[in-house]
Design a protein around this motif. Structure first.
Motif, PDB file in Angstrom:
ATOM      1  N   ALA A 232      24.853  39.415  71.275  1.00 12.15           N
ATOM      2  CA  ALA A 232      25.613  38.894  70.554  1.00 12.15           C
ATOM      3  C   ALA A 232      24.961  37.464  69.892  1.00 12.15           C
ATOM      4  CB  ALA A 232      26.933  38.870  71.040  1.00 12.15           C
ATOM      5  N   HIS A 233      24.445  36.783  71.002  1.00 11.54           N
ATOM      6  CA  HIS A 233      24.003  35.446  70.531  1.00 11.54           C
ATOM      7  C   HIS A 233      22.746  35.581  69.519  1.00 11.54           C
ATOM      8  CE1 HIS A 233      22.710  31.317  70.845  1.00 11.54           C
ATOM      9  NE2 HIS A 233      21.655  31.604  71.175  1.00 11.54           N
ATOM     10  N   GLU A 234      21.769  36.768  69.952  1.00 12.57           N
ATOM     11  CA  GLU A 234      20.708  36.721  69.145  1.00 12.57           C
ATOM     12  C   GLU A 234      20.886  37.332  67.959  1.00 12.57           C
ATOM     13  OE1 GLU A 234      17.261  36.164  69.919  1.00 12.57           O
ATOM     14  OE2 GLU A 234      18.267  35.191  71.298  1.00 12.57           O
ATOM     15  N   VAL A 235      22.005  38.442  67.670  1.00 16.47           N
ATOM     16  CA  VAL A 235      22.275  38.971  66.409  1.00 16.47           C
ATOM     17  C   VAL A 235      23.067  38.019  65.425  1.00 16.47           C
ATOM     18  CG1 VAL A 235      23.839  40.494  65.297  1.00 16.47           C
ATOM     19  CG2 VAL A 235      22.488  41.319  67.490  1.00 16.47           C
ATOM     20  N   ASN A 236      23.674  36.818  66.206  1.00 14.57           N
ATOM     21  CA  ASN A 236      24.441  35.969  65.397  1.00 14.57           C
ATOM     22  C   ASN A 236      23.808  35.377  64.558  1.00 14.57           C
ATOM     23  OD1 ASN A 236      26.932  34.686  64.972  1.00 14.57           O
ATOM     24  ND2 ASN A 236      26.076  32.783  65.758  1.00 14.57           N
ATOM     25  N   THR A 237      22.346  34.877  64.864  1.00 15.63           N
ATOM     26  CA  THR A 237      21.381  33.961  64.080  1.00 15.63           C
ATOM     27  C   THR A 237      21.155  34.731  62.931  1.00 15.63           C
ATOM     28  OG1 THR A 237      20.659  32.791  65.960  1.00 15.63           O
ATOM     29  CG2 THR A 237      19.188  32.794  64.018  1.00 15.63           C
ATOM     30  N   PRO A 238      20.171  35.955  62.918  1.00 19.38           N
ATOM     31  CA  PRO A 238      19.970  36.420  61.724  1.00 19.38           C
ATOM     32  C   PRO A 238      20.937  37.127  60.733  1.00 19.38           C
ATOM     33  CG  PRO A 238      19.634  38.129  63.462  1.00 19.38           C
ATOM     34  CD  PRO A 238      20.215  36.785  64.070  1.00 19.38           C
ATOM     35  N   LEU A 239      22.230  37.147  61.460  1.00 23.41           N
ATOM     36  CA  LEU A 239      23.714  37.552  60.701  1.00 23.41           C
ATOM     37  C   LEU A 239      23.992  36.434  59.776  1.00 23.41           C
ATOM     38  CD1 LEU A 239      25.583  40.081  62.715  1.00 23.41           C
ATOM     39  CD2 LEU A 239      24.088  40.554  60.883  1.00 23.41           C
ATOM     40  N   THR A 244      24.354  33.617  54.760  1.00 21.06           N
ATOM     41  CA  THR A 244      23.788  32.352  53.868  1.00 21.06           C
ATOM     42  C   THR A 244      23.045  32.767  52.703  1.00 21.06           C
ATOM     43  OG1 THR A 244      23.699  30.807  55.735  1.00 21.06           O
ATOM     44  CG2 THR A 244      22.567  30.211  53.713  1.00 21.06           C
ATOM     45  N   SER A 245      22.278  33.691  52.845  1.00 22.41           N
ATOM     46  CA  SER A 245      21.538  34.296  51.626  1.00 22.41           C
ATOM     47  C   SER A 245      22.385  34.882  50.439  1.00 22.41           C
ATOM     48  CB  SER A 245      20.366  35.357  51.994  1.00 22.41           C
ATOM     49  OG  SER A 245      19.601  34.811  53.023  1.00 22.41           O
ATOM     50  N   HIS A 246      23.509  35.752  51.018  1.00 19.83           N
ATOM     51  CA  HIS A 246      24.592  36.164  50.263  1.00 19.83           C
ATOM     52  C   HIS A 246      25.055  35.179  49.550  1.00 19.83           C
ATOM     53  CE1 HIS A 246      27.455  39.150  48.936  1.00 19.83           C
ATOM     54  NE2 HIS A 246      28.656  38.343  49.188  1.00 19.83           N
ATOM     55  N   SER A 247      25.568  34.285  50.149  1.00 18.32           N
ATOM     56  CA  SER A 247      25.987  33.033  49.397  1.00 18.32           C
ATOM     57  C   SER A 247      25.441  32.397  48.456  1.00 18.32           C
ATOM     58  CB  SER A 247      26.787  31.917  50.335  1.00 18.32           C
ATOM     59  OG  SER A 247      27.493  32.433  51.646  1.00 18.32           O
ATOM     60  N   ILE A 248      24.235  32.283  48.785  1.00 14.40           N
ATOM     61  CA  ILE A 248      23.213  31.862  47.622  1.00 14.40           C
ATOM     62  C   ILE A 248      23.160  32.771  46.340  1.00 14.40           C
ATOM     63  CG2 ILE A 248      21.014  31.314  46.865  1.00 14.40           C
ATOM     64  CD1 ILE A 248      20.391  30.204  50.005  1.00 14.40           C
ATOM     65  N   ILE A 249      23.147  34.044  46.665  1.00 16.21           N
ATOM     66  CA  ILE A 249      23.137  34.974  45.805  1.00 16.21           C
ATOM     67  C   ILE A 249      24.341  35.071  44.718  1.00 16.21           C
ATOM     68  CG2 ILE A 249      22.793  37.493  44.950  1.00 16.21           C
ATOM     69  CD1 ILE A 249      21.010  37.845  47.741  1.00 16.21           C
ATOM     70  N   GLU A 250      25.286  34.911  45.464  1.00 17.18           N
ATOM     71  CA  GLU A 250      26.700  34.938  44.655  1.00 17.18           C
ATOM     72  C   GLU A 250      26.780  33.689  43.945  1.00 17.18           C
ATOM     73  OE1 GLU A 250      31.483  35.653  46.284  1.00 17.18           O
ATOM     74  OE2 GLU A 250      30.166  34.395  47.431  1.00 17.18           O
TER      75      GLU A 250
END
Length: 463
Positions: A232-239, A244-250
Motif C-alpha cells: 500500500a505504501h509503495e503503490v501510494n507513490t506512483p498513484l 498529479t500528472s492528471h491534474s497538470i493535464i486537466e
C-alpha cells in the motif's frame, strides 16, 4: 506332581498305623493324579469330586468366608458326583462357625440336633458333618472344606486326615486365584486409566495442534499484513504521481479551452500544451504501470502463499518478485537484498512455499538482526548441485545468534524478542516448510557476524 506334594502337609500320615497309612498313600496318589495340570476353578471342581467320592460324602464343598457379613460363599459344591450351583449361607448357628475358629470339627451323627438353628442342615437331612479350616500364609482362617453326610459315619479319621493333608493345597490355590483375580482387576483398572489418560493426552495434543495451526495462520496473516501495508505504501507513490500528472493535464486542458473560446490561441500555445500533456501522460503511464507491477507481484505472492500448487518457475525471477513486494519493509531499516542466482535456473516446485520462507526470513532479520539503519545487507545464493539437489544460503550481517541457541532456534515459540512482539514461530514455520513441504534439510551455519542459514531442496515430482 512335585508342586502338589510341596503344598500338601504329610505330617498327619505319621499318626496313622501302617495298615491304614499304606491305603491312604494310594488314595493320595489317586487324588494328586486326578487334579494334576488343573488350576483355578477346574482344580477346585476336580478335587471336590474326587474327595467326595473317596470319603463317600453326600455333599462336599469348598467355601470362602466373608467375615464382615458373617456369611460363607461356596467356590465348588458337589452332590452325589455332580456339581451344583454355588450358594451363600449365614454362618451363625452352624458348625462352620466353629471351623472358622481354627478348629477341625467332626460330628459323626445327630449334627442337626447339635445345631438346631441351622435350618439348611435340617432341610438337607444332614446327619454327619466334617469341616477343616483353610488358612492363608499368615495362619489366618479364610475358608473351609466341608463334607456332609445324610447318614451317620463311623470312620471319620480318614476323612479328617485327607482334609488336613489337602487343605493347604486347596488354600494355596484359592489364594492364588484371588491374587490372579486382583491382578486381573488391577490390570483392567490400569488399562482403563491408560485409555483415559491416552484419550486425555490425545485431546490435549489435538487442542495444542489446533492452537498451533491457528498461531501459524496468525503468523502467516501477520506477515501478509506487513506485506499489504508495504505494498500500500509503495503503490501510494506512483498513484500520487499519476494523480498529479492528471491534474497538470486537466489544468492545461482548461487553459487551452479558454483560449479557444477567446479566439486567442496561438501556435506556440498549442505547442506548449502538446509538450506538457505528452510529458504528463508519459509520467502518468510509467507510474500507473509501476503500480500495476507492484499489485501483480503482491497478488501473485499472496496467492502463492495460500494456494500451494506445483509449478515450474525461474528461481531468480520469482525470488526477485518476492523481494520486490517486501521493498517497503526493507526500506524501514535500509536493507539491501543481493540475489545470486543463475538467470536460467528453473525448477518444478511449490512457489508459495518459497514465498513464505523468504518472507519469514526477511521479517526475522528485520526484527532480530538489524538494530540500526546503516549498511544492512541480506545475501541469498542459490545453486544447483548433483542429483537434482538445490542448495540455498541465506545470510544477513546483523547481530547474529549465539552458538548455544542454535539447537533451539527452530523450536516452536522459541524467541529472543518476546517483548518486541516475536511469537517464536517464524523459523519454526521455515523449518517445517523446508523439511516437510520441500523434502529438504536446513541448519544454522556458524559465522563471525550475522545470521547464516543453509538448506537444500529437491524438485517436486510432478506439475
Amino acid at each position: 506332581m512335585p508342586y502338589l506334594l510341596r503344598k500338601i502337609n504329610l505330617l498327619p500320615l505319621q499318626n496313622l498305623s501302617p495298615t491304614v497309612r499304606l491305603p491312604m498313600e494310594d488314595t493320595i496318589r489317586k487324588i494328586i493324579k486326578g487334579v494334576s495340570n488343573t488350576f483355578g476353578h477346574d482344580f477346585l471342581d476336580q478335587i471336590s469330586l474326587i474327595m467326595a467320592e473317596i470319603v463317600e460324602a453326600d455333599y462336599l464343598f469348598v467355601a470362602r468366608l466373608d467375615e464382615k457379613n458373617k456369611v460363607s460363599h461356596t467356590l465348588s459344591l458337589v452332590h452325589q458326583g455332580e456339581h451344583l450351583p454355588n450358594i451363600s449361607y449365614d454362618l451363625a448357628g452352624t458348625p462352620c462357625a466353629k471351623v472358622i475358629e481354627d478348629t477341625i470339627c467332626c460330628y459323626p451323627r445327630d449334627v442337626s440336633q447339635v445345631f438346631p438353628d441351622d435350618q439348611l442342615l435340617i432341610d438337607m437331612n444332614i446327619k454327619a458333618y466334617i469341616g477343616t479350616p483353610l488358612k492363608n500364609a499368615q495362619g489366618g482362617v479364610f475358608g473351609l472344606i466341608v463334607a456332609l453326610y445324610e447318614s451317620p459315619i463311623d470312620n471319620q479319621s480318614e476323612t479328617t486326615t485327607l482334609f488336613e493333608l489337602f487343605s493347604g493345597r486347596i488354600a494355596a490355590e484359592v489364594v492364588r486365584m484371588e491374587f490372579e483375580h486382583q491382578l486381573r482387576s488391577l490390570n483392567e483398572r490400569l488399562e482403563l486409566k491408560v485409555k483415559k489418560r491416552t484419550k486425555s493426552l490425545e485431546d490435549t495434543l489435538s487442542r495444542l495442534e489446533h492452537a498451533k495451526t491457528k498461531l501459524v495462520e496468525s503468523e502467516k496473516m501477520a506477515a501478509l499484513g506487513n506485506l499489504v501495508a508495504g505494498v500500500a505504501h509503495e503503490v501510494n507513490t506512483p498513484l500520487g504521481i499519476a494523480i498529479t500528472s492528471h491534474s497538470i493535464i486537466e489544468d492545461q486542458h482548461k487553459k487551452l479551452s479558454k483560449k479557444i473560446e477567446q479566439n486567442s490561441l496561438t501556435v506556440s500555445d498549442m505547442q506548449s500544451y502538446l509538450k506538457d500533456v505528452h510529458s504528463s501522460l508519459d509520467l502518468q503511464f510509467h507510474n500507473l504501470e509501476r503500480a500495476r507491477h507492484l499489485l501483480d507481484n503482491f497478488k501473485r505472492t499472496a496467492t502463492d502463499q495460500h494456494i500451494v500448487e506445483c509449478e515450474q518457475i525461474n528461481l531468480k525471477q520469482y525470488y526477485q518478485r518476492v523481494v520486490d513486494t517486501l521493498h517497503s519493509v526493507l526500506k524501514t531499516k535500509n536493507v539491501d537484498v543481493a540475489l545470486t542466482i543463475p538467470d536460467a535456473l528453473t525448477v518444478n516446485t511449490l512457489p508459495g512455499i518459497h514465498a513464505q520462507i523468504i518472507t519469514n526470513l526477511i521479517n526475522n532479520s528485520l526484527m532480530h538482526g538489524f538494530s540500526n539503519k546503516n549498511n544492512n545487507k541480506i545475501t541469498l545464493i542459490i545453486s544447483q548441485k548433483e542429483n537434482d539437489l538445490y542448495e540455498v544460503n541465506y545470510q544477513d550481517n546483523g547481530l547474529g545468534v549465539s552458538k548455544e541457541k542454535h539447537k533451539k532456534i527452530f523450536e516452536p515459540f522459541y524467541t529472543t524478542a518476546r517483548k518486541s512482539g516475536g511469537s517464536g514461530l517464524g523459523l519454526s514455520i521455515v523449518y517445517n516448510l523446508i523439511t516437510h513441504k520441500l523434502n529438504g534439510n536446513i541448519n544454522v551455519i556458524d559465522c563471525e557476524k550475522g545470521f547464516h542459514l543453509h538448506w537444500t531442496f529437491r524438485p517436486q515430482k510432478g506439475l
